[in-house]
Design a protein around this motif. Structure first.
Motif, mmCIF file in Angstrom:
data_model
loop_
_atom_site.group_PDB
_atom_site.id
_atom_site.type_symbol
_atom_site.label_atom_id
_atom_site.label_comp_id
_atom_site.label_asym_id
_atom_site.label_seq_id
_atom_site.Cartn_x
_atom_site.Cartn_y
_atom_site.Cartn_z
ATOM 1 N N VAL A 1 -21.426 22.245 -12.786
ATOM 2 C CA VAL A 1 -20.236 23.111 -12.746
ATOM 3 C C VAL A 1 -19.553 23.112 -11.385
ATOM 4 C CG1 VAL A 1 -21.124 24.618 -14.563
ATOM 5 C CG2 VAL A 1 -21.583 25.183 -12.162
ATOM 6 N N SER A 2 -20.302 22.768 -10.334
ATOM 7 C CA SER A 2 -19.777 22.902 -8.982
ATOM 8 C C SER A 2 -19.876 21.575 -8.226
ATOM 9 C CB SER A 2 -20.519 24.017 -8.237
ATOM 10 O OG SER A 2 -21.921 23.816 -8.301
ATOM 11 N N ASN A 3 -19.353 21.563 -7.007
ATOM 12 C CA ASN A 3 -19.284 20.343 -6.195
ATOM 13 C C ASN A 3 -20.163 20.452 -4.954
ATOM 14 O OD1 ASN A 3 -17.044 19.350 -7.904
ATOM 15 N ND2 ASN A 3 -15.902 21.006 -6.920
ATOM 16 N N GLY A 4 -20.389 19.298 -4.324
ATOM 17 C CA GLY A 4 -21.161 19.279 -3.078
ATOM 18 C C GLY A 4 -20.296 19.607 -1.878
ATOM 19 N N ILE A 5 -19.623 18.591 -1.333
ATOM 20 C CA ILE A 5 -18.773 18.771 -0.147
ATOM 21 C C ILE A 5 -17.333 18.481 -0.550
ATOM 22 C CG2 ILE A 5 -18.305 18.006 2.201
ATOM 23 C CD1 ILE A 5 -21.252 17.111 2.356
ATOM 24 N N HIS A 6 -16.438 19.407 -0.224
ATOM 25 C CA HIS A 6 -15.030 19.292 -0.620
ATOM 26 C C HIS A 6 -14.149 19.412 0.629
ATOM 27 C CE1 HIS A 6 -11.766 20.626 -3.733
ATOM 28 N NE2 HIS A 6 -11.339 19.687 -2.917
ATOM 29 N N PHE A 7 -13.455 18.331 0.949
ATOM 30 C CA PHE A 7 -12.538 18.311 2.084
ATOM 31 C C PHE A 7 -11.128 18.617 1.577
ATOM 32 C CE2 PHE A 7 -16.023 15.525 3.304
ATOM 33 C CZ PHE A 7 -16.280 15.901 4.614
ATOM 34 N N LEU A 8 -10.645 19.825 1.824
ATOM 35 C CA LEU A 8 -9.292 20.189 1.409
ATOM 36 C C LEU A 8 -8.246 19.726 2.414
ATOM 37 C CD1 LEU A 8 -9.419 23.801 -0.084
ATOM 38 C CD2 LEU A 8 -8.889 21.674 -1.258
ATOM 39 N N GLY A 9 -8.570 19.788 3.697
ATOM 40 C CA GLY A 9 -7.600 19.352 4.689
ATOM 41 C C GLY A 9 -7.977 19.772 6.098
ATOM 42 N N GLY A 10 -7.264 19.180 7.071
ATOM 43 C CA GLY A 10 -7.422 19.560 8.468
ATOM 44 C C GLY A 10 -8.657 19.029 9.157
ATOM 45 N N VAL A 11 -9.330 17.997 8.565
ATOM 46 C CA VAL A 11 -10.612 17.537 9.105
ATOM 47 C C VAL A 11 -10.446 16.226 9.862
ATOM 48 C CG1 VAL A 11 -12.964 16.842 8.535
ATOM 49 C CG2 VAL A 11 -11.851 18.651 7.224
#
Length: 200
Positions: free
Chosen positions: A149-159
């Motif tokens: 149902v869920s995720n591990g590592i999620h990069f949305l922005g600014g990295v």
């Protein structure tokens, strides 16, 4: 030692004056149960520098928008740098750890994180502009929750610059999600098992 949060609904532990950077603070060898948290954070590590969260059991409410640990700074005013999260268990949260603007030189090492909410994340990067989160090391952690149902590592922005090494991703919807605009993301020596999608 057990700390049970029974007062309030948004934060269990936080910097009382987030407009001032606090140095060398540590939370260690404690269980935090915050089943009253609705929208908010079990630990809001806002404007802490050279601090550590070690061997801490962080248990949220399991409700939507409950976050285990939040690392951020008041941009251009405070710092949230050189912090270590290690040996922790983080569960019953939409997002286990959230990194926001100013969360630089963070090390996340040997933790077990179980995000239990649909579309939640073990670690979420939520910078609001380019380069506002830099030099993160994510090493030897375990990310999983049954049911994908869920995720591990999620990069949305600014990295800018993140090392992901020697982690285990299991029973997740997606192991690692990288959005355009995040740069210098290095993923090496990780183990994926029974995820719907390993990386995208």
């Amino acid at each position: 030692m057990l700390f049970r949060s029974t007062i309030g609904t948004s934060i269990a532990i936080a910097n009382k004056v987030p407009t001032v950077t606090l140095l060398y603070c540590s939370i260690q060898d404690i269980r935090i149960i915050a089943n009253n948290i609705g929208i908010g954070f079990v630990i809001n590590w806002n404007s802490f520098q050279q601090g550590s969260i070690k061997n801490v059991w962080v248990l949220g409410s399991g409700k939507v928008n409950c976050t285990g640990i939040n690392l951020t700074a008041n941009w251009a005013q405070t710092e949230c740098t050189y912090n270590l999260i290690s040996g922790c268990y983080i569960g019953l949260a939409t997002n286990g750890i959230v990194l926001g603007d100013g969360a630089n030189n963070t090390t996340i090492f040997q933790n077990r994180i179980q995000p239990n909410v649909l579309n939640g994340n073990a670690i979420l990067f939520a910078g609001t502009a380019a380069g506002r989160i830099s030099c993160t090391n994510i090493i030897a952690n375990g990310f999983e929750y049954p049911g994908k149902v869920s995720n591990g590592i999620h990069f949305l922005g600014g990295v800018d610059t993140c090392l992901i090494q020697g982690n285990r991703f299991e029973q997740l919807n997606t192991g690692i999600i990288t959005i355009l605009g995040c740069i210098n993301i290095v993923s090496t020596g990780n183990y994926f098992s029974s995820c719907a999608i390993n990386t995208k």
